[in-house]
Design a protein around this motif. Structure first.
Motif, PDB file in Angstrom:
ATOM      1  N   TRP A 101       4.133  -2.439   3.840  1.00  0.00           N
ATOM      2  CA  TRP A 101       4.911  -1.777   2.787  1.00  0.00           C
ATOM      3  C   TRP A 101       4.502  -2.385   1.450  1.00  0.00           C
ATOM      4  O   TRP A 101       4.410  -3.616   1.324  1.00  0.00           O
ATOM      5  CB  TRP A 101       6.414  -1.962   3.001  1.00  0.00           C
ATOM      6  N   PHE A 102       4.275  -1.523   0.490  1.00  0.00           N
ATOM      7  CA  PHE A 102       3.902  -1.930  -0.861  1.00  0.00           C
ATOM      8  C   PHE A 102       4.803  -1.194  -1.844  1.00  0.00           C
ATOM      9  O   PHE A 102       5.387  -0.165  -1.505  1.00  0.00           O
ATOM     10  CB  PHE A 102       2.433  -1.583  -1.139  1.00  0.00           C
ATOM     11  N   ARG A 103       4.872  -1.697  -3.057  1.00  0.00           N
ATOM     12  CA  ARG A 103       5.640  -1.002  -4.078  1.00  0.00           C
ATOM     13  C   ARG A 103       4.905  -1.017  -5.410  1.00  0.00           C
ATOM     14  O   ARG A 103       4.164  -1.940  -5.723  1.00  0.00           O
ATOM     15  CB  ARG A 103       7.036  -1.590  -4.209  1.00  0.00           C
ATOM     16  N   GLN A 104       5.188   0.011  -6.157  1.00  0.00           N
ATOM     17  CA  GLN A 104       4.539   0.208  -7.446  1.00  0.00           C
ATOM     18  C   GLN A 104       5.635   0.473  -8.457  1.00  0.00           C
ATOM     19  O   GLN A 104       6.287   1.522  -8.427  1.00  0.00           O
ATOM     20  CB  GLN A 104       3.574   1.392  -7.347  1.00  0.00           C
ATOM     21  N   ALA A 105       5.825  -0.455  -9.375  1.00  0.00           N
ATOM     22  CA  ALA A 105       6.938  -0.364 -10.309  1.00  0.00           C
ATOM     23  C   ALA A 105       6.599   0.406 -11.564  1.00  0.00           C
ATOM     24  O   ALA A 105       7.478   0.915 -12.242  1.00  0.00           O
ATOM     25  CB  ALA A 105       7.429  -1.763 -10.674  1.00  0.00           C
ATOM     26  N   GLN A 106       5.347   0.496 -11.910  1.00  0.00           N
ATOM     27  CA  GLN A 106       4.956   1.144 -13.151  1.00  0.00           C
ATOM     28  C   GLN A 106       4.543   2.583 -12.902  1.00  0.00           C
ATOM     29  O   GLN A 106       4.567   3.069 -11.795  1.00  0.00           O
ATOM     30  CB  GLN A 106       3.826   0.339 -13.795  1.00  0.00           C
ATOM     31  N   ALA A 107       4.132   3.242 -13.950  1.00  0.00           N
ATOM     32  CA  ALA A 107       3.688   4.635 -13.875  1.00  0.00           C
ATOM     33  C   ALA A 107       2.506   4.746 -12.907  1.00  0.00           C
ATOM     34  O   ALA A 107       1.853   3.743 -12.610  1.00  0.00           O
ATOM     35  CB  ALA A 107       3.294   5.116 -15.263  1.00  0.00           C
ATOM     36  N   PRO A 108       2.246   5.972 -12.420  1.00  0.00           N
ATOM     37  CA  PRO A 108       1.108   6.158 -11.509  1.00  0.00           C
ATOM     38  C   PRO A 108      -0.147   5.493 -12.043  1.00  0.00           C
ATOM     39  O   PRO A 108      -0.460   5.584 -13.224  1.00  0.00           O
ATOM     40  CB  PRO A 108       0.973   7.679 -11.465  1.00  0.00           C
ATOM     41  N   GLY A 109      -0.853   4.820 -11.145  1.00  0.00           N
ATOM     42  CA  GLY A 109      -2.054   4.098 -11.534  1.00  0.00           C
ATOM     43  C   GLY A 109      -1.837   2.617 -11.616  1.00  0.00           C
ATOM     44  O   GLY A 109      -2.798   1.849 -11.688  1.00  0.00           O
ATOM     45  N   GLY A 110      -0.589   2.197 -11.594  1.00  0.00           N
ATOM     46  CA  GLY A 110      -0.283   0.785 -11.618  1.00  0.00           C
ATOM     47  C   GLY A 110      -0.587   0.136 -10.283  1.00  0.00           C
ATOM     48  O   GLY A 110      -0.778   0.807  -9.279  1.00  0.00           O
ATOM     49  N   GLU A 111      -0.593  -1.184 -10.283  1.00  0.00           N
ATOM     50  CA  GLU A 111      -0.935  -1.913  -9.063  1.00  0.00           C
ATOM     51  C   GLU A 111       0.177  -1.789  -8.033  1.00  0.00           C
ATOM     52  O   GLU A 111       1.364  -1.809  -8.354  1.00  0.00           O
ATOM     53  CB  GLU A 111      -1.154  -3.386  -9.401  1.00  0.00           C
ATOM     54  N   ARG A 112      -0.232  -1.680  -6.780  1.00  0.00           N
ATOM     55  CA  ARG A 112       0.718  -1.678  -5.675  1.00  0.00           C
ATOM     56  C   ARG A 112       0.839  -3.106  -5.155  1.00  0.00           C
ATOM     57  O   ARG A 112      -0.146  -3.707  -4.741  1.00  0.00           O
ATOM     58  CB  ARG A 112       0.253  -0.729  -4.576  1.00  0.00           C
ATOM     59  N   HIS A 113       2.053  -3.597  -5.169  1.00  0.00           N
ATOM     60  CA  HIS A 113       2.299  -4.976  -4.793  1.00  0.00           C
ATOM     61  C   HIS A 113       2.805  -5.057  -3.362  1.00  0.00           C
ATOM     62  O   HIS A 113       3.624  -4.240  -2.926  1.00  0.00           O
ATOM     63  CB  HIS A 113       3.310  -5.619  -5.737  1.00  0.00           C
ATOM     64  N   PHE A 114       2.344  -6.076  -2.691  1.00  0.00           N
ATOM     65  CA  PHE A 114       2.725  -6.295  -1.301  1.00  0.00           C
ATOM     66  C   PHE A 114       4.210  -6.595  -1.182  1.00  0.00           C
ATOM     67  O   PHE A 114       4.768  -7.359  -1.990  1.00  0.00           O
ATOM     68  CB  PHE A 114       1.916  -7.460  -0.743  1.00  0.00           C
ATOM     69  N   VAL A 115       4.834  -6.004  -0.169  1.00  0.00           N
ATOM     70  CA  VAL A 115       6.248  -6.241   0.112  1.00  0.00           C
ATOM     71  C   VAL A 115       6.409  -6.868   1.496  1.00  0.00           C
ATOM     72  O   VAL A 115       7.012  -7.933   1.642  1.00  0.00           O
ATOM     73  CB  VAL A 115       7.051  -4.937   0.039  1.00  0.00           C
ATOM     74  N   ALA A 116       5.877  -6.196   2.513  1.00  0.00           N
ATOM     75  CA  ALA A 116       6.058  -6.677   3.886  1.00  0.00           C
ATOM     76  C   ALA A 116       4.968  -6.102   4.768  1.00  0.00           C
ATOM     77  O   ALA A 116       4.378  -5.063   4.451  1.00  0.00           O
ATOM     78  CB  ALA A 116       7.431  -6.279   4.428  1.00  0.00           C
TER      79      ALA A 116
END
Length: 129
Positions: free
Chosen positions: A36-51
């Motif tokens: 699972w990853f998450r992206q907090a910014q607008a499309p094109g932003g980095e996807r950060h690792f969650v789990a």
């Protein structure tokens, strides 16, 4: 062709809980390590690792920011991976993505988005303060 379909994102108040689901079709979930990853910014932003969890051995890994609050699990019979999110904070607001990496009989977890070959469509989670 493996397909991932997500569900479960919505608006929730801080301190609340939410469970995201990721249905995997096309091939047995048991062959795949999931993340699972998450992206907090607008499309094109980095996807950060969650789990993440491994294809075998039941190993899991979490980002420090969610450790103790989030839990990844899977039901191979239902071909579904879950992300249970508790004690949600406004900082958890993001688009959440599930991802699959073909890794049969592998007990490793993977926290780099570049190692995953299949992605869900993303689901918005918004946590209000």
């Amino acid at each position: 062709q493996v397909q991932l379909v997500q569900s479960g994102g919505r608006l929730v108040q801080a301190g609340g809980s939410l469970r995201l689901s990721c249905l995997v079709s096309g091939r047995s979930l048991s062959f795949y390590a999931m993340g699972w990853f998450r992206q907090a910014q607008a499309p094109g932003g980095e996807r950060h690792f969650v789990a993440a969890d491994s294809a075998s051995a039941g190993n899991t890994a979490y980002a420090d920011s969610v450790k103790g609050r989030f839990a990844i699990s899977r039901d191979d019979d239902k071909s579904t991976v879950y992300l249970q999110m508790n004690s949600l904070e406004p900082e958890d607001t993001a688009v959440y993505y599930c991802a699959a990496r073909y890794a049969p009989y592998n007990s490793a977890t993977f926290n780099s988005s570049s190692t995953y070959g299949h992605w869900g469509q993303g689901t918005q989670v918004t946590v209000s303060s």
